[in-house]
Design an enzyme around this catalytic site. Structure first.
Site, mmCIF file in Angstrom:
data_model
loop_
_atom_site.group_PDB
_atom_site.id
_atom_site.type_symbol
_atom_site.label_atom_id
_atom_site.label_comp_id
_atom_site.label_asym_id
_atom_site.label_seq_id
_atom_site.Cartn_x
_atom_site.Cartn_y
_atom_site.Cartn_z
ATOM 1 N N GLY A 46 0.839 -1.202 0.000
ATOM 2 C CA GLY A 46 0.000 0.000 0.000
ATOM 3 C C GLY A 46 0.865 1.241 0.000
ATOM 4 C CD GLN A 51 3.511 5.837 2.922
ATOM 5 O OE1 GLN A 51 2.571 5.309 2.344
ATOM 6 N NE2 GLN A 51 4.494 5.130 3.458
ATOM 7 C CB CYS A 92 5.578 2.089 7.691
ATOM 8 S SG CYS A 92 5.058 3.639 6.923
ATOM 9 C CG LEU A 93 6.860 1.337 1.583
ATOM 10 C CD1 LEU A 93 6.166 1.687 0.277
ATOM 11 C CD2 LEU A 93 8.006 0.359 1.337
ATOM 12 C CG HIS A 134 -0.167 1.310 7.675
ATOM 13 N ND1 HIS A 134 0.856 0.796 8.447
ATOM 14 C CD2 HIS A 134 0.440 2.097 6.732
ATOM 15 C CE1 HIS A 134 2.013 1.279 8.011
ATOM 16 N NE2 HIS A 134 1.791 2.062 6.966
ATOM 17 C CD GLU A 135 -1.191 2.478 3.155
ATOM 18 O OE1 GLU A 135 -0.697 3.615 3.214
ATOM 19 O OE2 GLU A 135 -0.495 1.445 3.082
ATOM 20 C CG HIS A 138 0.665 6.794 5.924
ATOM 21 N ND1 HIS A 138 1.820 7.237 6.515
ATOM 22 C CD2 HIS A 138 0.884 5.481 5.627
ATOM 23 C CE1 HIS A 138 2.698 6.233 6.579
ATOM 24 N NE2 HIS A 138 2.151 5.156 6.050
HETATM 25 O O1 GNR Z 1 4.133 -2.485 2.319
HETATM 26 C C1 GNR Z 1 3.603 -2.397 3.432
HETATM 27 N N1 GNR Z 1 3.369 -3.517 4.139
HETATM 28 C C2 GNR Z 1 2.614 -3.544 5.297
HETATM 29 C C3 GNR Z 1 2.684 -4.679 6.095
HETATM 30 C C4 GNR Z 1 1.956 -4.756 7.237
HETATM 31 C C5 GNR Z 1 1.145 -3.720 7.612
HETATM 32 C C6 GNR Z 1 1.060 -2.571 6.848
HETATM 33 C C7 GNR Z 1 1.796 -2.484 5.692
HETATM 34 S S1 GNR Z 1 1.687 -1.065 4.703
HETATM 35 C C8 GNR Z 1 3.281 -1.062 3.983
HETATM 36 C C9 GNR Z 1 3.421 0.045 2.944
HETATM 37 C C10 GNR Z 1 3.234 1.396 3.591
HETATM 38 O O2 GNR Z 1 4.040 1.943 4.282
HETATM 39 N N2 GNR Z 1 2.085 1.959 3.404
HETATM 40 O O3 GNR Z 1 1.804 3.137 3.983
HETATM 41 NI NI NI Z 2 3.041 3.225 5.778
#
Ligand code: GNR
Ligand code: NI
Length: 168
Positions: A46, A51, A92-93, A134-135, A138
């Site tokens: 995601g 980001q 998270c990236l 999670h997104e 952000h």
């Molecule tokens: O690539 C991603 N993997 C992930 C794994 C477990 C829980 C959430 C994520 S999201 C992350 C990519 C990202 O930072 N999205 O904002």
């Molecule tokens: Ni993230």
């Protein structure tokens, strides 16, 4: 199509609250395609517009093996379907190299517009439910580290700042 640079914690731009999308322009389509390219390049499941330093409410995800089934969420919102907290090891990236156990709602219904402005809904669980929450965090300027203890968060901050200084 372009791969965009990803902001890393503790960059203050990750704390901005994104604005709703109101116009479905060609420029928006290009930005969405660039976000999908960036997500694939970084091997994420995601990516939120925040980001890549674009502060509109856009999220892309892809859970397919072949990485060819992107899902685009514009102005996404969710309702909790199962309050039961579910623990998941998240990455998270924008917090590269750290994988932390975090509790979130196990099942959520996400409501959003597609890339052309058409509304849709999806019921999600497991990784996708985690990713939706999670997104959307952000887009609200929230990060996975906010769920950790201040001690853990500060350790991560120091390590990332060191790595960033080295690269600069
Ligand atoms: O690539 C991603 N993997 C992930 C794994 C477990 C829980 C959430 C994520 S999201 C992350 C990519 C990202 O930072 N999205 O904002
Ligand atoms: Ni993230």
């Amino acid at each position: 199509m372009a791969v965009l640079p990803i902001l890393e914690y503790p960059d203050p731009r990750l704390r901005k609250v994104a604005e709703p999308v109101t116009e479905f322009t060609d420029a928006l389509q290009t930005k969405i395609d660039d976000m999908i390219d960036t997500m694939y390049d970084e091997q994420g499941v995601g990516l939120a517009a925040t980001q890549v330093d674009y502060h509109y409410r856009i999220v892309v995800m892809d859970f397919s093996e072949e990485r060819n089934e992107p899902i685009v969420f514009i102005n996404p919102e969710f309702d909790v379907l199962d309050e039961e907290p579910n623990e998941f090891q998240e990455g998270c990236l924008s917090v590269p190299g750290f994988y932390e156990h975090i509790y979130r709602a196990a099942k959520v219904r996400v409501k959003a517009l597609d890339r052309h402005g058409k509304p849709f809904e999806m019921d999600t669980d497991e990784l996708m439910a985690v990713c939706v929450q999670h997104e959307i965090d952000h887009l609200d300027g929230k990060l996975m580290v906010d769920y950790l203890s201040p001690l853990k968060r500060n350790r991560i901050k120091t390590k990332l700042q060191k790595a960033q200084k080295k690269r600069a």
